[in-house]
Motif scaffolding. Structure first.
Motif, PDB file in Angstrom:
ATOM      1  N   ARG A   9      -9.708 -39.061 -14.626  1.00 23.36           N
ATOM      2  CA  ARG A   9      -9.199 -37.693 -14.696  1.00 23.36           C
ATOM      3  C   ARG A   9      -9.923 -36.840 -13.664  1.00 23.36           C
ATOM      4  O   ARG A   9     -11.082 -37.081 -13.356  1.00 23.36           O
ATOM      5  N   PRO A  10      -9.244 -35.853 -13.117  1.00 22.65           N
ATOM      6  CA  PRO A  10      -9.920 -34.993 -12.139  1.00 22.65           C
ATOM      7  C   PRO A  10     -11.084 -34.259 -12.792  1.00 22.65           C
ATOM      8  O   PRO A  10     -11.066 -33.950 -13.981  1.00 22.65           O
ATOM      9  N   ARG A  11     -12.097 -34.003 -12.002  1.00 17.54           N
ATOM     10  CA  ARG A  11     -13.291 -33.317 -12.493  1.00 17.54           C
ATOM     11  C   ARG A  11     -13.367 -31.960 -11.810  1.00 17.54           C
ATOM     12  O   ARG A  11     -13.297 -31.863 -10.589  1.00 17.54           O
ATOM     13  N   SER A  12     -13.537 -30.922 -12.597  1.00 18.12           N
ATOM     14  CA  SER A  12     -13.576 -29.578 -12.024  1.00 18.12           C
ATOM     15  C   SER A  12     -14.898 -29.379 -11.281  1.00 18.12           C
ATOM     16  O   SER A  12     -15.898 -30.028 -11.594  1.00 18.12           O
ATOM     17  N   PRO A  13     -14.908 -28.477 -10.301  1.00 21.89           N
ATOM     18  CA  PRO A  13     -16.132 -28.230  -9.537  1.00 21.89           C
ATOM     19  C   PRO A  13     -17.283 -27.702 -10.394  1.00 21.89           C
ATOM     20  O   PRO A  13     -18.434 -27.784 -10.000  1.00 21.89           O
ATOM     21  N   LEU A  14     -16.958 -27.136 -11.560  1.00 19.66           N
ATOM     22  CA  LEU A  14     -17.994 -26.540 -12.403  1.00 19.66           C
ATOM     23  C   LEU A  14     -18.131 -27.243 -13.749  1.00 19.66           C
ATOM     24  O   LEU A  14     -18.666 -26.653 -14.695  1.00 19.66           O
ATOM     25  N   ALA A  15     -17.684 -28.487 -13.837  1.00 23.59           N
ATOM     26  CA  ALA A  15     -17.794 -29.217 -15.103  1.00 23.59           C
ATOM     27  C   ALA A  15     -19.247 -29.275 -15.572  1.00 23.59           C
ATOM     28  O   ALA A  15     -19.534 -29.161 -16.768  1.00 23.59           O
ATOM     29  N   HIS A  16     -20.175 -29.419 -14.618  1.00 25.62           N
ATOM     30  CA  HIS A  16     -21.593 -29.505 -14.960  1.00 25.62           C
ATOM     31  C   HIS A  16     -22.158 -28.187 -15.510  1.00 25.62           C
ATOM     32  O   HIS A  16     -23.193 -28.181 -16.161  1.00 25.62           O
ATOM     33  N   ALA A  17     -21.478 -27.078 -15.249  1.00 23.97           N
ATOM     34  CA  ALA A  17     -22.013 -25.764 -15.623  1.00 23.97           C
ATOM     35  C   ALA A  17     -21.391 -25.189 -16.884  1.00 23.97           C
ATOM     36  O   ALA A  17     -21.742 -24.087 -17.296  1.00 23.97           O
ATOM     37  N   ALA A  18     -20.477 -25.923 -17.524  1.00 26.21           N
ATOM     38  CA  ALA A  18     -19.770 -25.379 -18.691  1.00 26.21           C
ATOM     39  C   ALA A  18     -20.738 -24.946 -19.790  1.00 26.21           C
ATOM     40  O   ALA A  18     -20.573 -23.888 -20.400  1.00 26.21           O
ATOM     41  N   GLY A  19     -21.757 -25.731 -20.054  1.00 23.13           N
ATOM     42  CA  GLY A  19     -22.728 -25.393 -21.093  1.00 23.13           C
ATOM     43  C   GLY A  19     -23.516 -24.141 -20.754  1.00 23.13           C
ATOM     44  O   GLY A  19     -23.755 -23.296 -21.624  1.00 23.13           O
ATOM     45  N   TRP A  20     -23.913 -24.013 -19.496  1.00 26.22           N
ATOM     46  CA  TRP A  20     -24.671 -22.823 -19.078  1.00 26.22           C
ATOM     47  C   TRP A  20     -23.826 -21.563 -19.199  1.00 26.22           C
ATOM     48  O   TRP A  20     -24.312 -20.519 -19.633  1.00 26.22           O
ATOM     49  N   LEU A  21     -22.551 -21.662 -18.806  1.00 23.68           N
ATOM     50  CA  LEU A  21     -21.660 -20.507 -18.916  1.00 23.68           C
ATOM     51  C   LEU A  21     -21.461 -20.113 -20.378  1.00 23.68           C
ATOM     52  O   LEU A  21     -21.493 -18.930 -20.728  1.00 23.68           O
ATOM     53  N   ALA A  22     -21.286 -21.115 -21.240  1.00 28.83           N
ATOM     54  CA  ALA A  22     -21.111 -20.840 -22.672  1.00 28.83           C
ATOM     55  C   ALA A  22     -22.378 -20.233 -23.273  1.00 28.83           C
ATOM     56  O   ALA A  22     -22.308 -19.304 -24.087  1.00 28.83           O
ATOM     57  N   ASP A  23     -23.554 -20.736 -22.863  1.00 31.70           N
ATOM     58  CA  ASP A  23     -24.818 -20.193 -23.378  1.00 31.70           C
ATOM     59  C   ASP A  23     -24.986 -18.730 -22.977  1.00 31.70           C
ATOM     60  O   ASP A  23     -25.402 -17.896 -23.787  1.00 31.70           O
ATOM     61  N   ALA A  24     -24.666 -18.410 -21.722  1.00 26.71           N
ATOM     62  CA  ALA A  24     -24.790 -17.022 -21.253  1.00 26.71           C
ATOM     63  C   ALA A  24     -23.833 -16.120 -22.018  1.00 26.71           C
ATOM     64  O   ALA A  24     -24.176 -14.992 -22.383  1.00 26.71           O
ATOM     65  N   THR A  25     -22.635 -16.606 -22.293  1.00 25.26           N
ATOM     66  CA  THR A  25     -21.655 -15.829 -23.044  1.00 25.26           C
ATOM     67  C   THR A  25     -22.145 -15.558 -24.456  1.00 25.26           C
ATOM     68  O   THR A  25     -22.084 -14.423 -24.946  1.00 25.26           O
ATOM     69  N   ARG A  26     -22.665 -16.601 -25.129  1.00 25.20           N
ATOM     70  CA  ARG A  26     -23.179 -16.422 -26.499  1.00 25.20           C
ATOM     71  C   ARG A  26     -24.359 -15.459 -26.528  1.00 25.20           C
ATOM     72  O   ARG A  26     -24.449 -14.591 -27.387  1.00 25.20           O
ATOM     73  N   SER A  27     -25.276 -15.621 -25.586  1.00 29.88           N
ATOM     74  CA  SER A  27     -26.494 -14.809 -25.580  1.00 29.88           C
ATOM     75  C   SER A  27     -26.232 -13.340 -25.304  1.00 29.88           C
ATOM     76  O   SER A  27     -27.001 -12.481 -25.724  1.00 29.88           O
ATOM     77  N   SER A  28     -25.163 -13.041 -24.583  1.00 29.84           N
ATOM     78  CA  SER A  28     -24.904 -11.646 -24.200  1.00 29.84           C
ATOM     79  C   SER A  28     -24.278 -10.830 -25.316  1.00 29.84           C
ATOM     80  O   SER A  28     -24.158  -9.621 -25.200  1.00 29.84           O
ATOM     81  N   ARG A  29     -23.835 -11.485 -26.389  1.00 31.21           N
ATOM     82  CA  ARG A  29     -23.239 -10.799 -27.547  1.00 31.21           C
ATOM     83  C   ARG A  29     -22.091  -9.872 -27.146  1.00 31.21           C
ATOM     84  O   ARG A  29     -22.018  -8.721 -27.553  1.00 31.21           O
ATOM     85  N   GLY A  30     -21.204 -10.372 -26.305  1.00 33.23           N
ATOM     86  CA  GLY A  30     -20.019  -9.615 -25.923  1.00 33.23           C
ATOM     87  C   GLY A  30     -20.162  -8.790 -24.666  1.00 33.23           C
ATOM     88  O   GLY A  30     -19.183  -8.260 -24.163  1.00 33.23           O
ATOM     89  N   ALA A  31     -21.393  -8.652 -24.157  1.00 32.15           N
ATOM     90  CA  ALA A  31     -21.576  -7.862 -22.943  1.00 32.15           C
ATOM     91  C   ALA A  31     -20.921  -8.545 -21.746  1.00 32.15           C
ATOM     92  O   ALA A  31     -20.306  -7.892 -20.906  1.00 32.15           O
ATOM     93  N   VAL A  32     -21.063  -9.876 -21.679  1.00 30.30           N
ATOM     94  CA  VAL A  32     -20.515 -10.643 -20.568  1.00 30.30           C
ATOM     95  C   VAL A  32     -19.926 -11.935 -21.119  1.00 30.30           C
ATOM     96  O   VAL A  32     -20.525 -12.580 -21.981  1.00 30.30           O
ATOM     97  N   ARG A  33     -18.753 -12.288 -20.621  1.00 31.56           N
ATOM     98  CA  ARG A  33     -18.142 -13.572 -20.968  1.00 31.56           C
ATOM     99  C   ARG A  33     -17.831 -14.296 -19.667  1.00 31.56           C
ATOM    100  O   ARG A  33     -17.131 -13.762 -18.804  1.00 31.56           O
ATOM    101  N   LEU A  34     -18.384 -15.510 -19.522  1.00 36.54           N
ATOM    102  CA  LEU A  34     -18.212 -16.299 -18.309  1.00 36.54           C
ATOM    103  C   LEU A  34     -17.609 -17.644 -18.654  1.00 36.54           C
ATOM    104  O   LEU A  34     -18.029 -18.298 -19.617  1.00 36.54           O
ATOM    105  N   ALA A  35     -16.616 -18.070 -17.873  1.00 35.72           N
ATOM    106  CA  ALA A  35     -15.992 -19.380 -18.088  1.00 35.72           C
ATOM    107  C   ALA A  35     -15.266 -19.786 -16.815  1.00 35.72           C
ATOM    108  O   ALA A  35     -14.867 -18.941 -16.011  1.00 35.72           O
ATOM    109  N   GLU A  36     -15.107 -21.097 -16.656  1.00 31.08           N
ATOM    110  CA  GLU A  36     -14.270 -21.595 -15.576  1.00 31.08           C
ATOM    111  C   GLU A  36     -12.868 -21.805 -16.116  1.00 31.08           C
ATOM    112  O   GLU A  36     -12.688 -22.275 -17.242  1.00 31.08           O
ATOM    113  N   LEU A  37     -11.867 -21.457 -15.318  1.00 23.96           N
ATOM    114  CA  LEU A  37     -10.466 -21.754 -15.617  1.00 23.96           C
ATOM    115  C   LEU A  37     -10.029 -22.798 -14.588  1.00 23.96           C
ATOM    116  O   LEU A  37      -9.493 -22.459 -13.532  1.00 23.96           O
TER     117      LEU A  37
END
Length: 200
Positions: A9-37
């Motif tokens: 299956r194709p691999r997205s350029p940011l597959a390795h960063a999905a966890g970091w983006l999710a962690d930043a989103t959780r930690s910000s408590r709604g201030a910032v939401r980051l994700a790859e589409l």
């Protein structure tokens, strides 16, 4: 005989960063939401905006190609971004590039048209949340105040010294799309995560 068919299956350029983006989103408590589409269809279309092909393509797609500079038109799951007087970027769901290209070419008929699939060239980052504009303003020289860069606007600009197409989404609380070349996506993600630390 060995099976040489590609099954990975194709691999997205940011597959390795999905966890970091999710962690930043959780930690910000709604201030910032980051994700790859990942894997959004992206077609670069060039044609005469005043010619018959523009109207025909608009009818075929179910949306009128935007004619006002730096604006966005959306219909359903298809978005058209104005990139120049005779250039648009069509953004659709993953896997729709062939049907979309066929629709544009058939609608244009014998009129001159250029359709280039640039889906693999870029990935898309979602930046949303109540501090999304503040986060982007750290590295973008555009005036991102809603009066200057309202929902439904787009611009080719730089963010953290990286060339991007920035889109202010028109749905409530939808935030921004940041379309970035795949080769710079990792760098820009690191930049965004670093800039977001004050909100987490």
């Amino acid at each position: 005989m060995a099976d040489t068919a590609l099954t990975a299956r194709p691999r997205s350029p940011l597959a390795h960063a999905a966890g970091w983006l999710a962690d930043a989103t959780r930690s910000s408590r709604g201030a910032v939401r980051l994700a790859e589409l990942p894997f959004l269809t992206q077609l670069d279309v060039r044609l005469d905006a005043k010619g018959p092909a523009a109207d025909a393509v608009g009818l075929a797609l179910g949306l009128q190609l935007p004619l006002e500079p730096n604006t966005v038109v959306r219909a359903g799951d298809l978005t058209a971004l104005w990139l120049g007087p005779d250039e648009w970027l069509l953004v659709g769901p993953p896997g729709s590039e062939r049907d979309l290209e066929s629709s544009v070419r058939e609608a244009a008929g014998d009129e001159p048209v250029s359709v280039t699939d640039v889906s693999a060239q870029r990935t898309t980052l979602l930046v949303a949340g109540e501090r999304a504009r503040d986060l982007l303003a750290h590295g973008c020289s555009l005036d991102l105040h809603p009066r200057a860069f309202a929902p439904g606007r787009c611009a080719q600009t730089t963010l953290g010294r990286t060339q991007v197409v920035l889109v202010s989404r028109d749905e409530p609380r939808a935030g921004f799309w940041v379309l970035v070349r795949s080769s710079f996506a990792g760098y820009l993600t690191d930049w965004l995560l670093d800039a977001a630390t004050e909100y987490v």
